[in-house]
Design an enzyme around this catalytic site. Structure first.
Site, PDB file in Angstrom:
ATOM      1  N   PRO A   2       0.827  -1.221   0.000  1.00 18.58           N
ATOM      2  CA  PRO A   2       0.000   0.000   0.000  1.00 18.58           C
ATOM      3  C   PRO A   2       0.854   1.262   0.000  1.00 18.58           C
ATOM      4  CG  PRO A   2      -0.850  -1.602   1.566  1.00 18.58           C
ATOM      5  CD  PRO A   2       0.477  -2.129   1.103  1.00 18.58           C
ATOM      6  N   GLU A   3       0.447   2.232  -0.804  1.00 21.34           N
ATOM      7  CA  GLU A   3       1.167   3.490  -0.896  1.00 21.34           C
ATOM      8  C   GLU A   3       0.488   4.545  -0.025  1.00 21.34           C
ATOM      9  OE1 GLU A   3       2.208   4.392  -4.985  1.00 21.34           O
ATOM     10  OE2 GLU A   3       2.190   2.261  -5.498  1.00 21.34           O
ATOM     11  N   LYS A  50       4.330   5.673   4.190  1.00 22.99           N
ATOM     12  CA  LYS A  50       3.703   4.352   4.066  1.00 22.99           C
ATOM     13  C   LYS A  50       3.513   3.666   5.413  1.00 22.99           C
ATOM     14  CE  LYS A  50       5.816   3.503  -0.476  1.00 22.99           C
ATOM     15  NZ  LYS A  50       6.670   2.589  -1.264  1.00 22.99           N
ATOM     16  N   ARG A 303      12.003  -2.845  -9.238  1.00 19.75           N
ATOM     17  CA  ARG A 303      10.543  -2.770  -9.307  1.00 19.75           C
ATOM     18  C   ARG A 303      10.084  -2.831 -10.757  1.00 19.75           C
ATOM     19  NH1 ARG A 303       8.181  -0.919  -4.656  1.00 19.75           N
ATOM     20  NH2 ARG A 303       6.389  -1.953  -5.592  1.00 19.75           N
TER      21      ARG A 303
END
Length: 327
Positions: A2-3, A50, A303
Site C-alpha cells: 500500500p502506498e 507508508k 521494481r
C-alpha cells in the site's frame, strides 16, 4: 505494498476508535506479544508516508490530547485562528464519501506533536506488505482459491476488539514498538509541509529519475504505482537522468506527483477504484505499445516499471530538451 493514499485511508478507519480501550486481542503475529495490548487505551493514530502509527496508554491513565489537538492548542496560544471544523466529529463512516474539508484534515496532520504524545505511552508502527490492509468491524474474506485450491480466508496479524463493541483487523503487516513516530513531514507528498525545494534538488541528481522517485527520504508515501503513473503523465522516460531534464520538466513531474496522490486519496475516500493509464497496461491511452522492465539501482530493490517509448522518449547526454511525440 500500500502506498501513501491507501495508508491515509487506513488511518481514517482507525480514527473512530481513538479514546477507546482494548477489551480483547487476537491475531497471528509473532513479532509482538499481542496480549500486551489488552486493557490499553488507543491514544492516537497518525500516518507518515507508508507507515501507520498507533499510540497506546494505560486505560486508567489520563486521556491526553491527540496530535491534532496539541497542534491546535499551540496555534491558539500563538494567537492563530482555529479551523471552523475539526477534530474527531469530522470523520465520516468508511462507506461515506468525505467532504473536501476532511481530505484537508488528513493532509494537515502534523509531525511535531508525537514528542508530546509519545511521552504518555508507546507507539506501535505498522508497515504493510503486498495486499496489506485494515478492516473495521469486518474480516477479510477470500475472493478466490489459493494455489492449493482452498478457499481460506486471510488470517489477520492483529485483531483489536474495543469496549465500545467494534474491532479492527490488520492484515499482512509488520509491527514493532517505538517511542514515537519517526517521520519528516517535509518528505511526505500528502502533507502540506511537503518541501518542494528539497524534492526538486533530489530529482536533479544524475540517477535515473525512477530511482529517485522511490527514495522515501524525499518522497515518503510515493510507491511503484504512483511512480509509473506520474512519469507517464509528465512524459518522462523512467531511466532518464534527472540532471539532464529541464527544471520546468522536474517541476511538472513534482506537480503530477502531488496532484495524482491527492486525487487517488480523494477517490479512495469516496469508495472509487484507481484507473491507471500505464501501470500494468499493454497499451498507453494513445494506443502505443507499452514496454515493461524491472528497474532499480545496482544492488538495490528492483521494481516492475511500465512506460511508453513513444510518449516518454529517453533523454540522453547532449540531447536538447526534446518534446514528447504525441499522436
Amino acid at each position: 505494498m500500500p502506498e501513501g493514499p491507501s495508508v491515509r485511508k487506513f488511518q481514517l478507519l482507525t480514527s473512530p476508535f481513538v479514546g477507546q480501550v482494548v477489551a480483547k486481542v487476537g491475531g497471528s503475529s509473532r513479532k509482538i506479544n499481542v496480549n500486551d495490548l489488552n486493557a490499553l487505551r488507543l491514544q492516537d493514530s497518525q500516518v507518515h508516508g507508508k507507515n501507520l502509527y498507533l499510540a497506546f496508554v494505560a486505560a486508567e491513565g489520563p486521556l491526553g490530547p491527540t496530535a491534532e489537538e496539541t497542534v491546535l492548542q499551540r496555534e491558539a496560544a500563538n494567537g492563530a485562528s482555529s479551523p471552523a471544523q475539526g477534530g474527531q466529529d469530522q470523520v465520516c463512516a468508511p462507506q461515506t464519501c468525505p467532504q473536501e474539508e476532511e481530505l484537508q484534515e488528513l493532509q494537515h496532520s502534523r509531525s511535531e506533536a508525537p514528542d508530546a504524545v509519545g511521552a504518555l505511552g508507546s507507539w506501535l508502527r505498522f508497515h504493510f506488505g503486498l495486499f496489506g490492509s485494515i478492516r473495521a468491524n469486518e474480516f477479510s474474506r477470500a475472493n478466490k482459491a489459493n494455489k492449493r485450491g482452498d478457499w481460506k480466508d486471510p488470517v489477520p496479524r492483529l485483531v483489536l476488539h474495543f469496549e465500545g463493541g467494534g474491532f479492527l483487523a490488520f492484515y499482512n503487516c509488520r509491527m514493532h514498538w517505538c517511542s514515537s513516530p519517526r517521520a519528516d513531514p517535509a518528505s511526505d507528498i500528502l502533507s502540506v509541509e511537503f518541501h518542494r525545494g528539497r524534492a526538486l534538488e533530489a530529482l536533479r541528481s544524475p540517477d535515473p529519475i525512477c530511482y529517485t522517485l522511490l527514495d522515501q527520504r524525499y518522497f515518503s508515501g510515493l510507491g511503484n504505482i504512483i511512480k509509473n503513473e506520474i512519469l507517464y503523465l509528465a512524459k518522462i522516460h523512467p531511466l532518464t537522468q534527472g540532471s539532464l531534464l529541464a527544471l520546468s520538466d522536474l517541476e511538472h513531474l513534482l506537480d503530477c506527483a502531488v496532484q495524482f496522490s491527492s486525487d487517488w486519496l480523494r477517490s479512495k475516500l469516496c469508495g472509487k477504484g484507481l484507473h491507471p493509464r500505464i501501470y500494468q497496461k499493454e497499451q498507453c491511452p494513445l494506443g502505443h505499445a507499452v514496454t515493461k522492465g524491472t528497474l532499480g539501482p545496482p544492488g538495490g530493490f528492483k521494481r516492475l516499471t511500465w512506460w511508453c517509448p513513444h510518449c516518454q522518449p529517453k533523454v540522453l547526454p547532449g540531447d536538447e530538451d526534446p518534446s514528447p511525440v504525441t499522436k
